[in-house]
Design an enzyme around this catalytic site. Structure first.
Site, PDB file in Angstrom:
ATOM      1  N   GLU A  35      14.474  52.217  71.057  1.00 47.18           N
ATOM      2  CA  GLU A  35      15.278  53.214  71.766  1.00 47.18           C
ATOM      3  C   GLU A  35      16.694  53.295  71.199  1.00 47.18           C
ATOM      4  O   GLU A  35      17.269  54.382  71.108  1.00 47.18           O
ATOM      5  CB  GLU A  35      15.311  52.909  73.263  1.00 47.18           C
ATOM      6  CG  GLU A  35      13.956  53.034  73.967  1.00 47.18           C
ATOM      7  CD  GLU A  35      13.343  54.430  73.869  1.00 47.18           C
ATOM      8  OE1 GLU A  35      14.031  55.373  73.439  1.00 47.18           O
ATOM      9  OE2 GLU A  35      12.158  54.563  74.206  1.00 47.18           O
ATOM     10  N   TYR A 118      19.874  57.376  79.523  1.00 45.16           N
ATOM     11  CA  TYR A 118      18.575  57.558  78.888  1.00 45.16           C
ATOM     12  C   TYR A 118      17.917  56.215  78.564  1.00 45.16           C
ATOM     13  O   TYR A 118      16.788  55.934  78.994  1.00 45.16           O
ATOM     14  CB  TYR A 118      18.676  58.400  77.605  1.00 45.16           C
ATOM     15  CG  TYR A 118      17.407  58.251  76.809  1.00 45.16           C
ATOM     16  CD1 TYR A 118      16.239  58.881  77.215  1.00 45.16           C
ATOM     17  CD2 TYR A 118      17.339  57.385  75.711  1.00 45.16           C
ATOM     18  CE1 TYR A 118      15.042  58.677  76.553  1.00 45.16           C
ATOM     19  CE2 TYR A 118      16.148  57.178  75.050  1.00 45.16           C
ATOM     20  CZ  TYR A 118      15.004  57.828  75.462  1.00 45.16           C
ATOM     21  OH  TYR A 118      13.826  57.608  74.821  1.00 45.16           O
ATOM     22  N   ASP A 136      15.896  63.119  78.319  1.00 47.86           N
ATOM     23  CA  ASP A 136      16.429  63.181  76.963  1.00 47.86           C
ATOM     24  C   ASP A 136      16.459  64.647  76.530  1.00 47.86           C
ATOM     25  O   ASP A 136      16.162  65.538  77.322  1.00 47.86           O
ATOM     26  CB  ASP A 136      15.601  62.320  76.006  1.00 47.86           C
ATOM     27  CG  ASP A 136      14.326  63.019  75.583  1.00 47.86           C
ATOM     28  OD1 ASP A 136      13.779  63.780  76.388  1.00 47.86           O
ATOM     29  OD2 ASP A 136      13.880  62.815  74.445  1.00 47.86           O
ATOM     30  N   CYS A 190       7.119  72.080  72.036  1.00 52.18           N
ATOM     31  CA  CYS A 190       8.210  72.896  72.592  1.00 52.18           C
ATOM     32  C   CYS A 190       9.502  72.539  71.859  1.00 52.18           C
ATOM     33  O   CYS A 190      10.479  72.098  72.458  1.00 52.18           O
ATOM     34  CB  CYS A 190       8.327  72.626  74.088  1.00 52.18           C
ATOM     35  SG  CYS A 190       9.337  73.819  74.990  1.00 52.18           S
ATOM     36  N   CYS A 197       3.980  77.818  71.069  1.00 50.80           N
ATOM     37  CA  CYS A 197       3.451  78.132  72.395  1.00 50.80           C
ATOM     38  C   CYS A 197       1.939  78.311  72.378  1.00 50.80           C
ATOM     39  O   CYS A 197       1.281  78.139  73.407  1.00 50.80           O
ATOM     40  CB  CYS A 197       4.130  79.381  72.934  1.00 50.80           C
ATOM     41  SG  CYS A 197       5.929  79.253  72.996  1.00 50.80           S
ATOM     42  N   CYS A 200       0.501  75.100  73.398  1.00 56.57           N
ATOM     43  CA  CYS A 200       1.173  74.391  74.492  1.00 56.57           C
ATOM     44  C   CYS A 200       0.259  74.265  75.716  1.00 56.57           C
ATOM     45  O   CYS A 200      -0.311  75.257  76.172  1.00 56.57           O
ATOM     46  CB  CYS A 200       2.453  75.122  74.889  1.00 56.57           C
ATOM     47  SG  CYS A 200       3.315  74.305  76.253  1.00 56.57           S
ATOM     48  N   CYS A 206       4.402  78.541  82.068  1.00 58.04           N
ATOM     49  CA  CYS A 206       5.770  78.506  81.532  1.00 58.04           C
ATOM     50  C   CYS A 206       6.589  79.705  82.012  1.00 58.04           C
ATOM     51  O   CYS A 206       6.238  80.864  81.758  1.00 58.04           O
ATOM     52  CB  CYS A 206       5.736  78.476  80.004  1.00 58.04           C
ATOM     53  SG  CYS A 206       7.396  78.455  79.263  1.00 58.04           S
TER      54      CYS A 206
END
Length: 287
Positions: A35, A118, A136, A190, A197, A200, A206
Site C-alpha cells: 500500500e 486510505y 481511493d 472504469c 463501458c 462493465c 450506471c
DNA sequence: GATTCGTGGGA
DNA sequence: TTCCCAAGAAT
C-alpha cells in the site's frame, strides 16, 4: 446486498487480476508495504520492487533494524522517496509500540508515519478483514459515475468516506470483496481516460451512462505543474546521485548535477529538511 | 485547504 | 510531442 454491490463482487471474483497482495498467505506486513508503494505509483512498477523488498525485509522489525538510508536506496525509482522514509518510520513504530505486529485497528494505523485515511483502512480491510469503506481514486471515480452521474470525481472530500460506506455490504467478507472490486473496476474498466463501458458489470445501473455521458462540470482539480526544469526534477537528480554513490557526495559533485545554483540549493535544503539527506564533513549522503 | 512531493508510460 | 494520471500523505 445492493444490486450494484452484487454485480461488482461477482465480476471481481471472476475477473479480478492475480496480484501478489491477493495471494493466499500474503502477510499484513506485505499488505502494508504494497500500500505504501501503490500510493501514486502504478501496479506494474510496484510488483518487482515489492517482491525484492519483502525478500530483504520480511517483517517490520527487519526493516527497523536497517538504516533509513537503506530503505531510501531500495526504494529506487518508485518516486516520492519520502514514502520510503515514512515506511521505515512506520516499521520502527510497529517494532517499538506494537511488538512488531502490524496493527489491525484503524486509529492505531492512522498514527503511524505515512499512513492516512486510505492506507489505514486498506490495511485493516485487506490484511485483517475488518469492515471499513476504502476510498481511493478508483472508488471515487466509480461512485462519481455510477451513482452520481458525473464524468469524474470532485476533488477528494471527507464525504467520500460516507458515500463509500453507504454502498458497503453488511457482511465483512462481502464488504472486503466490494472494496477490492470497486478499486479493480476503476483500475481496469472504469478508467479515467477511456472507460470500457461495453465490458462493465454495472453499465446497466450506471447513472452517468443513463444520463448520456455528460461531460464533467464540477470544480477542476489542480493542474499538475510541468516536471521538466522543476524543483522536483532537481530533487530527483540529487536523490539519484545519493542513491548511486555509497560515500558522501561532495559539494563540487552536487554543483555539477544542475546548472541553476539557486535551484540546486533549494533542493538540497529541502532534502535535508525532509531527512532524505544528511550532511557529513565530506558532503551529503543518505540518512 | 491549497501545495508540494518523483517517475514513467499510454493516449 | 505534450499532456494526463497513477491503490495519497503531510504540511
Amino acid at each position: 446486498m445492493s444490486p450494484i454491490a452484487a454485480a461488482v463482487n461477482a465480476w471481481f471474483r471472476a475477473e479480478g487480476r492475480d496480484l501478489p497482495w491477493r495471494r493466499p498467505g500474503f502477510t499484513p506486513w506485505g499488505t502494508l508495504v504494497s500500500e505504501f508503494m501503490l500510493q501514486q505509483t502504478p501496479v506494474a512498477r510496484v510488483i518487482p520492487q515489492l517482491e525484492a523488498w519483502l525478500q530483504r525485509w520480511p517483517s517490520p522489525s527487519d526493516l527497523a533494524s536497517s538504516p533509513a538510508g537503506d530503505a531510501v536506496r531500495a526504494w529506487a525509482r518508485l518516486g516520492y522517496p519520502r514514502r520510503a522514509l515514512w515506511l521505515h518510520g512506520a516499521a520502527t513504530q510497529i517494532a517499538e509500540r506494537h511488538d512488531g505486529v502490524v496493527p489491525r485497528d484503524v486509529d492505531a494505523l492512522l498514527s503511524l508515519s505515512g499512513i492516512g485515511d486510505y492506507t489505514a483502512r486498506a490495511v485493516a480491510v485487506f490484511a485483517y478483514g475488518e469492515r471499513h469503506p476504502v476510498v481511493d481514486t478508483n472508488t471515487r471515480r466509480v461512485i462519481a459515475r455510477a451513482i452520481e452521474g458525473q464524468a469524474d470525481a470532485a476533488p477528494p472530500n471527507r464525504r467520500d468516506l460516507a458515500a463509500m460506506d453507504s454502498l458497503l455490504p453488511d457482511d465483512d467478507v462481502d464488504a472486503r470483496v466490494f472494496n477490492a472490486g470497486m478499486m479493480e473496476l476503476g483500475a481496469i474498466v472504469c478508467t479515467a481516460r477511456s472507460p470500457r463501458c461495453e465490458v462493465c458489470p454495472i453499465a446497466a445501473q450506471c447513472a452517468w451512462r443513463a444520463a448520456g455521458y455528460p461531460s464533467y462540470d464540477g470544480p477542476r482539480k489542480a493542474v499538475q505543474k510541468k516536471y521538466q526544469g522543476s524543483d522536483r526534477q532537481v530533487r530527483g537528480v540529487v536523490m539519484a546521485e545519493l542513491r548511486a554513490t555509497h560515500r558522501p557526495v561532495t559539494p563540487a559533485e552536487v554543483r555539477a548535477l544542475w546548472p541553476d545554483a539557486a535551484q540546486l540549493d533549494r533542493a538540497i535544503r529541502g532534502l535535508l529538511a525532509d531527512g532524505l539527506a544528511v550532511e557529513s564533513p565530506d558532503g551529503y549522503q543518505l540518512p
